[in-house]
Write an enzyme that holds these catalytic residues in place. Structure first.
Site, PDB file in Angstrom:
ATOM      1  N   HIS A  91       0.853  -1.203   0.000  1.00 46.98           N
ATOM      2  CA  HIS A  91       0.000   0.000   0.000  1.00 46.98           C
ATOM      3  C   HIS A  91       0.884   1.246   0.000  1.00 46.98           C
ATOM      4  CE1 HIS A  91      -3.903   2.018   1.604  1.00 46.98           C
ATOM      5  NE2 HIS A  91      -3.165   2.886   0.940  1.00 46.98           N
ATOM      6  N   LEU A  94       2.969   6.294  -5.231  1.00 46.67           N
ATOM      7  CA  LEU A  94       4.185   6.733  -5.928  1.00 46.67           C
ATOM      8  C   LEU A  94       3.940   8.015  -6.720  1.00 46.67           C
ATOM      9  CD1 LEU A  94       5.707   3.321  -7.138  1.00 46.67           C
ATOM     10  CD2 LEU A  94       6.289   4.656  -5.103  1.00 46.67           C
ATOM     11  N   ARG A  95       2.651   8.424  -6.813  1.00 42.38           N
ATOM     12  CA  ARG A  95       2.245   9.739  -7.343  1.00 42.38           C
ATOM     13  C   ARG A  95       2.452   9.957  -8.829  1.00 42.38           C
ATOM     14  NH1 ARG A  95      -0.896  10.385  -3.115  1.00 42.38           N
ATOM     15  NH2 ARG A  95       0.072  11.206  -1.248  1.00 42.38           N
ATOM     16  N   ASP A 336       1.334   2.779   3.726  1.00 38.82           N
ATOM     17  CA  ASP A 336       0.474   3.821   3.158  1.00 38.82           C
ATOM     18  C   ASP A 336       1.343   5.062   2.898  1.00 38.82           C
ATOM     19  OD1 ASP A 336      -1.596   5.247   2.125  1.00 38.82           O
ATOM     20  OD2 ASP A 336      -2.715   5.472   3.995  1.00 38.82           O
TER      21      ASP A 336
END
Ligand code: DOR
Length: 453
Positions: A91, A94-95, A336
């Protein structure tokens, strides 16, 4: 280059190994493991396999801690170090594409490798959203060109993560998505969630559910309680998470689908998942280090680095989460990892984005569970290797012969101070700034390639 890791304390729950031994890596694959001495049994002993020390098949020069190099074989002296299968983080954000100012596939996977993770699963809340095969293909291609670790994309459940219409789950599955989630946004429509779970059964992929009843959490920014009242910030009650967990468990029971609950943060959630598991419902769950390390107190002073969704809760919730990890109700620990640009986090509390840059503190915070006696070392390793591999059905999280040589070598005694400016991740948004932590990876091997610091 081939690699021989010698005299490390090897723990691999997938092979039921917990002992001192050697690992030989050839052509990027695990060639052989030999256990010399069995380490005194942990609280939950596992069957052991014994063998002799590995005979070095090539001449080795320049041995030493951290390793000696020669053209054919590099020998790494892992005496006093823990050697485990490369960690899996199922989870992360990496944008890329779309938010490269926060993180890129390159910077994020480099931070993952430094943090001991050799496999990560990236969430679909990019721009464009990973809701179609072309975006999935882009992520996989970029990761193979620029990534440092293995990247498995998680596809969106619904088009644009809008919760209105199912995305092309089958096509994205064929392109390489290994799970589906509208993470960051819940699927509010129960019929769509039902269909998604039906697909998950047909395609044998987990549906990762971000459980939040938006009508209840409304514009909340922190946990609902005395602190939210004192700070004058809108609170999010536990029930916003629990209502959706309960709904999704019922839908998993109805459909027989494969449900995975994301970032569990409350005592009530742990109870619901425990009951569902007792009933034999196909549900697994994860939590993150911040949910067992911090309470809502961390937002006092309006520290936006502690603004995360779901929010940090109370001591009681932390205790329940630890209990859930101990008894296996919560199967895995994930980060996360949610990097944001400093300028975004510097906004007023209400306006700042939710999220914590989690990679670079994850392992040390998790090792505290072992130090506190909550988990045995092999339970912790299992939560970060074998369990996610089983949930995702991927050939990772193991030192089995002929699998990719993904290995993490950890110095459990090395101490360090959290200094976000030294983070490899572009996201410096950590609520653990200045903390003194113990235990970190000193060397990570991904598909036979060595990274050390
Ligand atoms: O805090 C969070 N940040 N929680 C989420 O669910 C999404 C994530 C993000 O994308 O920044």
């Amino acid at each position: 280059m081939n690699v021989l890791i010698k005299n490390g304390h090897i723990i691999d729950p997938s092979l039921r190994i917990d002992g001192i031994g050697d690992i030989l890596i050839e052509d990027g694959k695990i060639k052989e493991i030999r256990i010399q001495n069995i380490v005194p049994p942990p609280p939950h002993p596992l069957p052991q396999r014994e063998g002799e020390s590995l005979k070095i098949p090539y001449p080795s020069r320049g041995e030493g801690k951290g390793g000696g190099k020669d053209s054919g074989l590099r020998t790494i002296d892992a005496t006093g170090l823990l050697v485990v299968p490369g960690l899996i983080d199922m989870h992360v954000h990496l944008r890329e594409p779309g938010f490269e100012h926060k993180e890129t596939i390159k910077s994020g996977t480099m931070a993952a490798i430094k943090s001991g993770f050799t496999t990560v699963c990236c969430m679909p809340n990019t721009f464009p959203v990973n809701d179609q095969a072309s975006v999935t293909e882009f992520i996989i291609r970029k990761a193979s060109q620029e990534g440092y670790c293995t990247v498995y994309p998680v596809g969106a459940i619904t088009k644009g993560q809008r919760g209105e219409e199912l995305a092309e789950i089958g096509t994205m599955r064929n392109e390489g998505c290994i799970a589906f989630s509208d993470d960051g946004r819940p699927v509010m429509n129960s019929l769509i969630m039902r269909r998604a779970l039906e697909y998950s059964k047909a395609f044998d992929v987990p549906i990762i559910s971000h459980c939040e009843d938006l009508t209840l959490s409304e514009d909340g920014v922190i946990n609902e309680g005395i602190i939210s009242a004192t700070l004058g910030l809108k609170g999010i009650p536990d029930e916003a998470e629990q209502i959706m967990i309960f709904r999704d468990i019922l839908l998993a029971e109805l459909t027989g689908g494969k449900l995975h609950i994301a970032h569990v943060s409350t005592e009530g959630s742990v109870k619901l998942i425990r009951e569902a598991k007792t009933k034999g419902i196909n549900v697994t769950a994860e939590t993150c280090p911040h949910y067992f390390s911090l309470t809502e107190e961390a937002v006092k002073g309006y520290d936006t680095n502690a603004k995360v969704n779901p929010p940090l809760r109370t001591k009681r919730d932390i205790e329940a989460i630890k209990e859930g990890l101990k008894d296996g109700t919560i199967d895995i620990i994930v980060t996360d990892h949610a990097p944001h640009h400093m300028d975004e986090k510097l906004r007023e509390f209400d306006m700042a984005p939710f999220g914590i840059s989690g990679f670079e503190t994850a392992l040390s915070l998790s090792l505290r569970l072992v130090e506190e006696g909550i988990l045995s070392m092999s339970q912790l390793v299992k939560n970060m290797t074998l369990n996610p591999a089983i949930i995702l059905n991927i050939p990772k999280g193991t030192l089995r012969q002929d699998t990719d040589a993904d290995v993490t070598i950890i110095d459990v005694n090395r101490e360090f101070k959290v200094e976000s400016e030294k983070f490899v991740s572009k996201g410096k948004n950590t609520p653990f700034e200045g903390w003194l932590l113990k235990g970190c990876p000193v060397l990570t091997i991904c598909k036979g390639k060595i990274y050390e610091w």
